[in-house]
Design an enzyme around this catalytic site. Structure first.
Site, short mmCIF file in Angstrom:
data_model
loop_
_atom_site.label_atom_id
_atom_site.label_comp_id
_atom_site.label_asym_id
_atom_site.label_seq_id
_atom_site.Cartn_x
_atom_site.Cartn_y
_atom_site.Cartn_z
N ASN A 48 22.99 2.66 -31.01
CA ASN A 48 22.73 3.13 -29.53
C ASN A 48 21.82 4.48 -29.85
O ASN A 48 21.97 5.25 -30.62
CB ASN A 48 24.05 3.70 -28.82
CG ASN A 48 23.95 3.86 -27.40
OD1 ASN A 48 22.74 4.02 -27.03
ND2 ASN A 48 25.11 3.95 -26.80
N SER B 284 26.25 7.56 -18.57
CA SER B 284 27.76 7.92 -18.40
C SER B 284 28.13 8.83 -17.49
O SER B 284 27.26 10.02 -17.70
CB SER B 284 28.64 7.67 -19.59
OG SER B 284 28.84 6.41 -20.09
N GLU C 184 21.07 13.96 -24.82
CA GLU C 184 22.35 14.74 -24.51
C GLU C 184 22.85 15.43 -25.77
O GLU C 184 23.64 16.21 -26.12
CB GLU C 184 23.39 13.83 -24.45
CG GLU C 184 23.77 12.81 -25.17
CD GLU C 184 25.07 13.25 -26.14
OE1 GLU C 184 24.81 13.55 -27.24
OE2 GLU C 184 26.30 13.23 -25.50
N LYS D 121 26.37 -9.77 -20.96
CA LYS D 121 27.37 -9.76 -20.02
C LYS D 121 26.67 -9.52 -18.82
O LYS D 121 27.17 -9.81 -17.67
CB LYS D 121 28.58 -8.62 -20.31
CG LYS D 121 29.35 -9.08 -21.79
CD LYS D 121 30.47 -8.45 -22.00
CE LYS D 121 31.13 -8.70 -23.22
NZ LYS D 121 32.48 -8.43 -23.23
N HIS E 63 19.92 -0.91 -20.48
CA HIS E 63 20.33 0.14 -21.19
C HIS E 63 21.36 -0.65 -22.26
O HIS E 63 22.29 -1.46 -21.85
CB HIS E 63 21.17 1.21 -20.56
CG HIS E 63 21.72 2.20 -21.46
ND1 HIS E 63 21.31 2.85 -22.60
CD2 HIS E 63 23.41 2.52 -21.56
CE1 HIS E 63 22.42 3.54 -23.30
NE2 HIS E 63 23.42 3.17 -22.49
N SER F 140 34.19 2.38 -19.58
CA SER F 140 32.51 2.52 -19.51
C SER F 140 31.81 1.28 -19.06
O SER F 140 31.08 1.23 -18.28
CB SER F 140 32.29 3.09 -20.91
OG SER F 140 31.01 3.75 -20.55
N THR G 154 28.91 1.55 -32.82
CA THR G 154 27.62 1.61 -32.03
C THR G 154 26.95 2.80 -32.05
O THR G 154 26.08 3.27 -31.10
CB THR G 154 28.35 1.51 -30.25
OG1 THR G 154 28.94 2.69 -30.10
CG2 THR G 154 29.35 0.32 -30.36
N CYS H 229 23.01 8.95 -21.05
CA CYS H 229 21.80 8.08 -21.41
C CYS H 229 20.83 7.67 -20.22
O CYS H 229 19.82 7.06 -20.52
CB CYS H 229 22.26 6.40 -21.70
SG CYS H 229 23.78 6.87 -23.12
N1 COA Z 1 34.48 -12.37 -34.37
C1 COA Z 1 33.53 -12.42 -33.25
N2 COA Z 1 33.91 -11.61 -32.07
C2 COA Z 1 35.05 -10.76 -32.10
C3 COA Z 1 35.63 -10.65 -33.63
C4 COA Z 1 35.38 -11.42 -34.41
N3 COA Z 1 36.11 -11.57 -35.64
N4 COA Z 1 36.68 -9.72 -33.24
C5 COA Z 1 36.53 -9.26 -32.37
N5 COA Z 1 35.41 -9.77 -31.52
C6 COA Z 1 34.95 -9.48 -30.24
C7 COA Z 1 35.82 -9.15 -29.09
O1 COA Z 1 36.35 -10.66 -28.62
C8 COA Z 1 34.96 -8.39 -27.94
O2 COA Z 1 34.27 -9.48 -27.42
P1 COA Z 1 34.62 -9.51 -25.84
O3 COA Z 1 34.10 -7.94 -25.30
O4 COA Z 1 33.44 -10.23 -25.37
O5 COA Z 1 35.85 -9.94 -25.58
C9 COA Z 1 34.06 -7.45 -28.93
O6 COA Z 1 34.08 -8.19 -30.23
C10 COA Z 1 34.80 -6.15 -29.27
O7 COA Z 1 35.94 -6.16 -29.48
P2 COA Z 1 36.99 -5.10 -28.82
O8 COA Z 1 38.48 -5.46 -29.48
O9 COA Z 1 36.90 -5.25 -27.38
O10 COA Z 1 36.38 -3.96 -29.50
P3 COA Z 1 36.87 -2.36 -29.71
O11 COA Z 1 38.14 -2.21 -28.93
O12 COA Z 1 36.99 -2.00 -31.07
O13 COA Z 1 35.78 -1.53 -28.70
C11 COA Z 1 33.91 -1.01 -27.56
C12 COA Z 1 34.62 -2.14 -28.39
C13 COA Z 1 32.55 -1.49 -27.06
C14 COA Z 1 34.88 -0.34 -26.24
C15 COA Z 1 33.46 0.15 -28.41
O14 COA Z 1 32.76 -0.36 -29.56
C16 COA Z 1 32.81 1.55 -27.86
O15 COA Z 1 33.92 2.33 -26.94
N6 COA Z 1 31.68 1.67 -27.80
C17 COA Z 1 31.06 2.60 -27.10
C18 COA Z 1 30.64 2.31 -25.81
C19 COA Z 1 29.69 3.12 -25.05
O16 COA Z 1 28.92 3.66 -25.94
N7 COA Z 1 29.70 3.39 -23.94
C20 COA Z 1 29.02 4.53 -23.06
C21 COA Z 1 27.65 4.26 -22.99
S1 COA Z 1 27.60 2.71 -21.78
#
Ligand code: COA
Length: 390
Positions: free
Chosen positions: A277, A310, A79, A242, A233, A201, A152, A111
């Site tokens: 990623n 995606s 991409e 998960k 992936h 996502s 990521t 991806c």
């Molecule tokens: N210690 C341990 N874990 C912690 C923490 C700490 N101090 N603080 C937060 N976490 C955990 C959260 O509990 C969460 O885990 P869970 O999902 O099991 O609940 C995880 O860390 C992520 O925290 P969160 O607040 O949900 O993160 P975020 O809002 O900043 O965003 C994503 C996380 C994944 C949504 C973000 O990184 C993203 O958009 N990534 C891109 C995804 C992607 O590429 N998708 C397209 C292709 S499939």
């Protein structure tokens, strides 16, 4: 006839940012990235590296082991294309000096793109068992600075040699797959950074996993316990945990203890934790990590692969690891490459992030950074000029 992955080679950038550094600058606890996302470092490409140089560097070790004239199909999933019209596959075709009797094209579906290439290549090799196909997947994952997706990011390339009677992995013909028009992650033509609704996502990823798995289970009659290992992936490695737990729930199996989950998926996560990623390359980077690092000899064992792009496309399929596979891996090269990378400061990372290749049509020569076997040496009147580094 048996068809599948004969050789697999991975390449990433020689530079990385430690996510503890990023966490500090962003005012986030380092554990969120390390444990919450399952990521430690992200690979950052220097100005003279792109998907072409990464993919050509990934493919070169494979080319040194085969007759290049046997390759009549070259499919490049990405991409992060470098041109709206010309296939990145043709730049790689030239750098690798492949035969002119070759079909070389680029494939896009986020991806999932390399999996589309892989499935097309498998069907083609069934028809032409004396020939081989080269499937490439390479991407540079970019999100806005300071956005949730930023930790990521990453970059890398995979090269898969597809043949009859493969030495690594015979792929099973039954697969489950799922297409659906959703807006969970996308990158309009005018943007260099992706837009992502990360939480949504993740939900779509898991629901399409379940649908693909159900189809696969009906088609094969296999159960989760028939799969010795599972590769996914990996937008971030925590998602694999998960996903595996979600499959257990779907099969009404109690959630396995952490050491059992580690045994099933742990080795496959090792490289992605260090690169971030790699989009189209990500699933196959995890396959390479599994074969390179699993402490058990997996000969004769069936492993599963889940591909997700995606937008979205998902596919669940499997393959049987071939006896003697360990003799045909590039494990040492992969480990050395990851171990010898140069760490960037936050300032250096942001400078590289903000850099864009000149678009003015002038003559530009690029300073040499550390790259793999190929580099982008300049741009002259909008023509990208690549060269070998050795
Ligand atoms: N210690 C341990 N874990 C912690 C923490 C700490 N101090 N603080 C937060 N976490 C955990 C959260 O509990 C969460 O885990 P869970 O999902 O099991 O609940 C995880 O860390 C992520 O925290 P969160 O607040 O949900 O993160 P975020 O809002 O900043 O965003 C994503 C996380 C994944 C949504 C973000 O990184 C993203 O958009 N990534 C891109 C995804 C992607 O590429 N998708 C397209 C292709 S499939």
């Amino acid at each position: 006839m048996n068809v599948g992955i004969d050789l697999i080679s991975f390449q990433t950038s020689q530079y990385f940012l430690d996510l503890a550094t990023l966490a500090q600058v962003r005012g986030v606890e380092a554990e969120k990235y390390r444990a919450g996302l399952g990521q430690e470092r992200m690979a950052v490409p220097p100005p003279d590296e792109d998907i072409v140089t990464l993919a050509a560097s990934a493919a070169k070790p494979i080319m040194e082991k085969i007759n290049s004239n046997d390759i009549e199909l070259l499919l490049f999933g990405t991409e992060s294309g470098v041109d709206q019209s010309k296939a990145a596959a043709l730049f790689v075709h030239g750098l690798l000096n492949l035969s002119k009797r070759c079909r070389a094209v680029e494939i896009k579906e986020a991806c999932y793109a390399a999996t589309a290439g892989l499935q097309l290549a498998l069907a083609w090799v069934q028809q032409h068992p004396d020939k081989k196909a080269l499937v490439l997947g390479a991407d540079i994952a970019r999100y806005d600075l300071g956005s949730p997706g930023e930790p990521t990011q990453g970059c890398g390339a995979i090269a898969l040699l597809i043949s009859a009677n493969p030495r690594l992995l015979v792929l099973d013909p039954e697969t489950g797959f799922h297409a659906e028009n959703v807006m969970d992650f996308w990158r309009p033509n005018y943007r260099t950074e992706a837009l992502v609704d990360g939480k949504y996502s993740t939900l779509v990823y898991l629901s399409t996993l379940v649908d693909s798995w159900r189809q696969y289970r009906v088609a094969t009659g296999r159960k989760l316990g028939d799969l010795a290992r599972s590769c996914f992936h990996l937008p971030f490695t925590r998602l694999a945990e998960k996903a595996y737990v979600r499959l257990c729930r779907e099969e009404k199996i109690p959630e396995p203890p952490p050491d059992e989950i580690q045994r099933k998926i742990g080795p496959s996560l090792l490289y992605n934790r260090q690169t971030g990623n790699t989009y189209a390359a990500s699933l196959y980077e995890s396959v390479a990590a599994l074969l390179d690092n699993d402490p058990e000899d997996l000969s004769g064992q069936r492993i599963s692969l889940f591909s997700y792009g995606s937008g979205c496309m998902a596919e669940f399929f499997s393959g049987v690891v071939q006896p003697g596979y360990r003799e045909h891996l590039f494990a040492e090269r992969h480990r050395r490459m990851l171990a010898e990378r140069t760490e960037l400061t936050y300032r250096q990372y942001e400078d590289v992030f903000r850099y864009h290749v000149p678009a003015d049509g002038g003559d530009h020569v690029f300073a040499p950074y550390r790259t793999g076997l190929y580099r982008l040496q300049g741009i002259k009147q909008h023509v990208r000029l690549y060269a070998a580094t050795t």
